[in-house]
Design a protein around this motif. Structure first.
Motif, mmCIF file in Angstrom:
data_model
loop_
_atom_site.group_PDB
_atom_site.id
_atom_site.type_symbol
_atom_site.label_atom_id
_atom_site.label_comp_id
_atom_site.label_asym_id
_atom_site.label_seq_id
_atom_site.Cartn_x
_atom_site.Cartn_y
_atom_site.Cartn_z
ATOM 1 N N CYS A 68 0.821 -1.215 0.000
ATOM 2 C CA CYS A 68 0.000 0.000 0.000
ATOM 3 C C CYS A 68 0.855 1.265 0.000
ATOM 4 C CB CYS A 68 -0.934 -0.003 1.204
ATOM 5 S SG CYS A 68 -2.241 -1.252 1.124
ATOM 6 N N VAL A 69 1.909 1.280 0.793
ATOM 7 C CA VAL A 69 2.754 2.477 0.892
ATOM 8 C C VAL A 69 3.471 2.737 -0.426
ATOM 9 C CG1 VAL A 69 4.814 3.424 1.991
ATOM 10 C CG2 VAL A 69 3.045 2.365 3.380
ATOM 11 N N VAL A 70 4.035 1.697 -1.030
ATOM 12 C CA VAL A 70 4.781 1.873 -2.279
ATOM 13 C C VAL A 70 3.842 2.278 -3.412
ATOM 14 C CG1 VAL A 70 6.153 0.677 -4.027
ATOM 15 C CG2 VAL A 70 6.625 0.309 -1.604
ATOM 16 N N VAL A 71 2.715 1.601 -3.525
ATOM 17 C CA VAL A 71 1.767 1.923 -4.596
ATOM 18 C C VAL A 71 1.254 3.352 -4.456
ATOM 19 C CG1 VAL A 71 -0.520 1.408 -5.519
ATOM 20 C CG2 VAL A 71 1.057 -0.447 -5.008
ATOM 21 N N HIS A 72 0.861 3.734 -3.251
ATOM 22 C CA HIS A 72 0.334 5.086 -3.043
ATOM 23 C C HIS A 72 1.408 6.136 -3.288
ATOM 24 C CE1 HIS A 72 -0.898 8.634 -0.629
ATOM 25 N NE2 HIS A 72 -2.070 8.358 -1.178
ATOM 26 N N GLY A 73 2.625 5.860 -2.864
ATOM 27 C CA GLY A 73 3.710 6.814 -3.058
ATOM 28 C C GLY A 73 4.010 7.053 -4.533
ATOM 29 N N ILE A 74 4.056 5.972 -5.314
ATOM 30 C CA ILE A 74 4.353 6.105 -6.741
ATOM 31 C C ILE A 74 3.190 6.757 -7.486
ATOM 32 C CG2 ILE A 74 4.807 4.819 -8.858
ATOM 33 C CD1 ILE A 74 6.347 2.788 -7.218
ATOM 34 N N ALA A 75 1.976 6.275 -7.204
ATOM 35 C CA ALA A 75 0.810 6.786 -7.923
ATOM 36 C C ALA A 75 0.525 8.242 -7.595
ATOM 37 C CB ALA A 75 -0.408 5.929 -7.605
ATOM 38 N N SER A 76 0.884 8.688 -6.381
ATOM 39 C CA SER A 76 0.602 10.065 -5.976
ATOM 40 C C SER A 76 1.687 11.037 -6.412
ATOM 41 C CB SER A 76 0.433 10.146 -4.454
ATOM 42 O OG SER A 76 -0.611 9.303 -4.020
ATOM 43 N N ALA A 77 2.852 10.518 -6.793
ATOM 44 C CA ALA A 77 3.963 11.403 -7.155
ATOM 45 C C ALA A 77 3.693 12.164 -8.442
ATOM 46 C CB ALA A 77 5.252 10.604 -7.283
ATOM 47 N N GLY A 78 2.989 11.530 -9.380
ATOM 48 C CA GLY A 78 2.671 12.191 -10.633
ATOM 49 C C GLY A 78 3.802 12.113 -11.641
ATOM 50 N N ASP A 79 4.942 12.678 -11.332
ATOM 51 C CA ASP A 79 6.089 12.691 -12.241
ATOM 52 C C ASP A 79 6.902 11.416 -12.024
ATOM 53 O OD1 ASP A 79 8.169 13.204 -13.895
ATOM 54 O OD2 ASP A 79 8.837 15.044 -12.895
ATOM 55 N N LEU A 80 6.862 10.502 -12.988
ATOM 56 C CA LEU A 80 7.567 9.231 -12.840
ATOM 57 C C LEU A 80 9.080 9.404 -12.856
ATOM 58 C CD1 LEU A 80 5.409 6.820 -15.030
ATOM 59 C CD2 LEU A 80 5.437 7.060 -12.553
ATOM 60 N N ARG A 81 9.565 10.488 -13.494
ATOM 61 C CA ARG A 81 11.008 10.730 -13.467
ATOM 62 C C ARG A 81 11.467 11.035 -12.051
ATOM 63 N NH1 ARG A 81 11.479 15.136 -18.157
ATOM 64 N NH2 ARG A 81 9.600 15.818 -17.037
ATOM 65 N N VAL A 174 5.636 -1.918 -7.248
ATOM 66 C CA VAL A 174 6.231 -0.930 -8.161
ATOM 67 C C VAL A 174 5.519 -0.969 -9.512
ATOM 68 C CG1 VAL A 174 8.314 -0.326 -9.442
ATOM 69 C CG2 VAL A 174 8.474 -0.933 -7.023
ATOM 70 N N ILE A 175 5.307 -2.166 -10.057
ATOM 71 C CA ILE A 175 4.608 -2.298 -11.333
ATOM 72 C C ILE A 175 3.190 -1.735 -11.227
ATOM 73 C CG2 ILE A 175 3.736 -3.935 -13.048
ATOM 74 C CD1 ILE A 175 6.731 -3.701 -13.083
ATOM 75 N N PHE A 176 2.500 -2.064 -10.160
ATOM 76 C CA PHE A 176 1.115 -1.623 -9.972
ATOM 77 C C PHE A 176 1.048 -0.112 -9.780
ATOM 78 C CE2 PHE A 176 -2.971 -1.221 -7.784
ATOM 79 C CZ PHE A 176 -3.757 -2.091 -8.518
ATOM 80 N N GLY A 177 1.980 0.435 -8.998
ATOM 81 C CA GLY A 177 1.990 1.882 -8.753
ATOM 82 C C GLY A 177 2.286 2.677 -10.010
ATOM 83 N N VAL A 178 3.263 2.228 -10.805
ATOM 84 C CA VAL A 178 3.584 2.900 -12.068
ATOM 85 C C VAL A 178 2.394 2.834 -13.018
ATOM 86 C CG1 VAL A 178 5.028 2.785 -14.132
ATOM 87 C CG2 VAL A 178 6.062 2.550 -11.868
ATOM 88 N N SER A 179 1.725 1.687 -13.059
ATOM 89 C CA SER A 179 0.555 1.551 -13.926
ATOM 90 C C SER A 179 -0.555 2.506 -13.509
ATOM 91 C CB SER A 179 0.046 0.104 -13.881
ATOM 92 O OG SER A 179 1.050 -0.803 -14.302
ATOM 93 N N VAL A 183 -2.189 5.545 -15.743
ATOM 94 C CA VAL A 183 -3.627 5.585 -16.038
ATOM 95 C C VAL A 183 -4.191 6.986 -15.793
ATOM 96 C CG1 VAL A 183 -5.882 4.765 -15.231
ATOM 97 C CG2 VAL A 183 -4.058 3.145 -15.692
ATOM 98 N N GLY A 184 -3.701 7.621 -14.715
ATOM 99 C CA GLY A 184 -4.131 8.992 -14.443
ATOM 100 C C GLY A 184 -5.440 9.074 -13.681
ATOM 101 N N GLU A 185 -6.332 9.938 -14.105
ATOM 102 C CA GLU A 185 -7.570 10.225 -13.374
ATOM 103 C C GLU A 185 -8.458 8.997 -13.161
ATOM 104 O OE1 GLU A 185 -9.921 12.592 -11.104
ATOM 105 O OE2 GLU A 185 -7.981 13.079 -12.002
ATOM 106 N N PRO A 186 -8.622 8.100 -14.151
ATOM 107 C CA PRO A 186 -9.461 6.914 -13.896
ATOM 108 C C PRO A 186 -8.963 6.041 -12.740
ATOM 109 C CG PRO A 186 -9.108 7.200 -16.244
ATOM 110 C CD PRO A 186 -8.188 8.166 -15.553
ATOM 111 N N GLY A 187 -7.667 6.106 -12.455
ATOM 112 C CA GLY A 187 -7.118 5.284 -11.380
ATOM 113 C C GLY A 187 -7.172 5.941 -10.016
ATOM 114 N N LYS A 188 -7.665 7.185 -9.933
ATOM 115 C CA LYS A 188 -7.675 7.910 -8.656
ATOM 116 C C LYS A 188 -8.508 7.213 -7.576
ATOM 117 C CE LYS A 188 -7.927 12.582 -6.790
ATOM 118 N NZ LYS A 188 -8.478 12.138 -5.501
#
Length: 227
Positions: A68-81, A174-179, A183-188
């Motif tokens: 949960c922590v890793v997925v939320h952290g990656i998905a909330s960062a916005g900028d993958l770089r 990591v894979i799930f969070g990046v995905s 995805v953007g807004e639909p994944g919120k």
């Protein structure tokens, strides 16, 4: 303003005394475990149940929290770089601190020699446990870099959680969070759900940590009583 101050003072959490401190409870359990181990070895060995139960409780929530922590952290960062830069820095820090910790542990083992002088009959040691350690050591020797990478990738996501393999759970996270980030807004809604689940899991971890004194009591009591 005065009424607000009074209201806030009325709802403030009460201060815990010495006996309510988790640190004090752990130290007290440590001392009590030593006393029981010395005075009643047979009873102390039966307390191992508490330490085993506590370790299982901790292991029960570690993998879901990591996910949960890793997925939320990656998905909330916005900028993958930015996520990539932070990930590289985290990996370097993790590897560096792990190396330092291993070196420090080796130095302490060589200087203090833990286990020397303990009343242990080697013939009575559990052969199955020794076999499991030898098997794990054998796994570390073979496969090379390719085998190491394959061991990180879980056969299925559910298998990684079922076996509580944190490294495989982390890879899937990591894979799930990046995905989710792509995805953007639909994944919120999924991100919000994972954030809520993480809060619940951290609350569960807080409840589990409160029984740490029992885990310490069981572990120390068993060790002193048996050895």
């Amino acid at each position: 303003m005065a009424a607000t101050d009074v209201s806030m003072a009325g709802t403030a959490a009460p201060k815990r005394g010495l006996f309510g401190s988790l640190f004090f409870q752990v130290v007290a359990a440590l001392v009590l475990g030593i006393l029981i181990g010395v005075l009643a070895p047979e009873t102390a060995q039966s307390l191992k149940f508490f330490s085993d139960a506590f370790l299982r409780l901790i292991a029960m929530v570690v993998a879901p929290i990591v996910f949960c922590v890793v997925v939320h952290g990656i998905a909330s960062a916005g900028d993958l770089r930015k996520v990539g830069r932070v990930g590289v820095k985290s990996l370097v820090y993790f590897e560096g601190m792990t190396t330092i910790a291993l070196a420090f542990g080796l130095v302490l083992a060589l200087v203090f020699g833990p286990g020397h002088g303990m009343d242990i009959d080697v013939a009575k040691l559990d052969a199955k446990q020794l076999a499991s350690f030898a098997d794990n050591a054998h796994k570390l020797q073979g496969g090379g870099f390719g085998g190491f990478i394959l061991n990180i990738i879980p056969p299925t996501a559910f298998d990684a959680f079922a076996r509580n393999d944190v490294l495989q759970v982390l890879f899937f996270a990591v894979i799930f969070g990046v995905s989710l980030a792509l995805v953007g807004e639909p994944g919120k809604p999924v991100v919000d759900l994972i954030e809520s689940i993480a809060k619940v899991l951290f609350k569960a971890m807080g409840l589990i940590v409160r029984v740490a004194p029992l885990g310490v009591l069981g572990a120390i009591g068993f060790t002193v009583g048996k050895y």
